[in-house]
Write an enzyme that holds these catalytic residues in place. Sequence first.
Site, PDB file in Angstrom:
ATOM      1  N   ASP A  13      56.394 111.388 -25.540  1.00 30.78           N
ATOM      2  CA  ASP A  13      55.579 111.758 -26.684  1.00 30.78           C
ATOM      3  C   ASP A  13      54.466 110.739 -26.844  1.00 30.78           C
ATOM      4  O   ASP A  13      54.665 109.546 -26.604  1.00 30.78           O
ATOM      5  CB  ASP A  13      56.401 111.834 -27.970  1.00 30.78           C
ATOM      6  CG  ASP A  13      55.681 112.645 -29.034  1.00 30.78           C
ATOM      7  OD1 ASP A  13      55.842 113.875 -29.024  1.00 30.78           O
ATOM      8  OD2 ASP A  13      54.936 112.058 -29.838  1.00 30.78           O
ATOM      9  N   THR A  14      53.299 111.205 -27.247  1.00 28.82           N
ATOM     10  CA  THR A  14      52.129 110.340 -27.404  1.00 28.82           C
ATOM     11  C   THR A  14      51.632 110.393 -28.838  1.00 28.82           C
ATOM     12  O   THR A  14      51.528 111.478 -29.422  1.00 28.82           O
ATOM     13  CB  THR A  14      51.008 110.788 -26.444  1.00 28.82           C
ATOM     14  OG1 THR A  14      51.502 110.733 -25.099  1.00 28.82           O
ATOM     15  CG2 THR A  14      49.787 109.896 -26.561  1.00 28.82           C
TER      16      THR A  14
END
Length: 184
Positions: free
Chosen positions: A69-70
């Site tokens: 996840d960013t």
Amino acid sequence: MKQLILASGSPRRKELLALVTPDFTVKVSDVDESAITAPTPAGLAKALARAKCLAVAETEPEALVLGSDTVVEFEGKVFGKPKNRQDAQRMLQALSGKRHYVHTGVCMAQGDHIENFVVSSAVDFFPIEEADLQGYIDTKEPYDKAGGYAIQGHAAVWCKGIEGCYYNIMGLPVSQVAQALKKF
């Protein structure tokens, strides 16, 4: 290596993981991201990656699962995916002419073996001209990207410089993932 599953529906992550290995499948987790919190933006990226990875690993106990996840951080605040045009405008106006950070959490799990880490990159933007910003938010590009931009897309013209991994900013720190996979 056992069966590798990417626990993400992101087309960019799929493309980037293919640089490491072409041999993987995709299975999107059903994690409620809004229920996950952490004391820092980097910690949030790491926690989200872990939650996505472990949700899929629970259903695929023999496989090696990779979740990621960013998040974009500006002045200590998380900039996720814009909810609408006004949200995209707010984010990009804030980032204009400033430095921000992109944190990508990565989690790999196979059985009891779990590797969970975060990679951070600094991004400096030139000032964004208002007409360019308005034209950009008229496109589809900003709306499924943390921070409201794609570094590999039109935002390339705003990027004054980066410190860290370019691929991390796209959504998957390729070299760090390749190194971590060697541990499995």
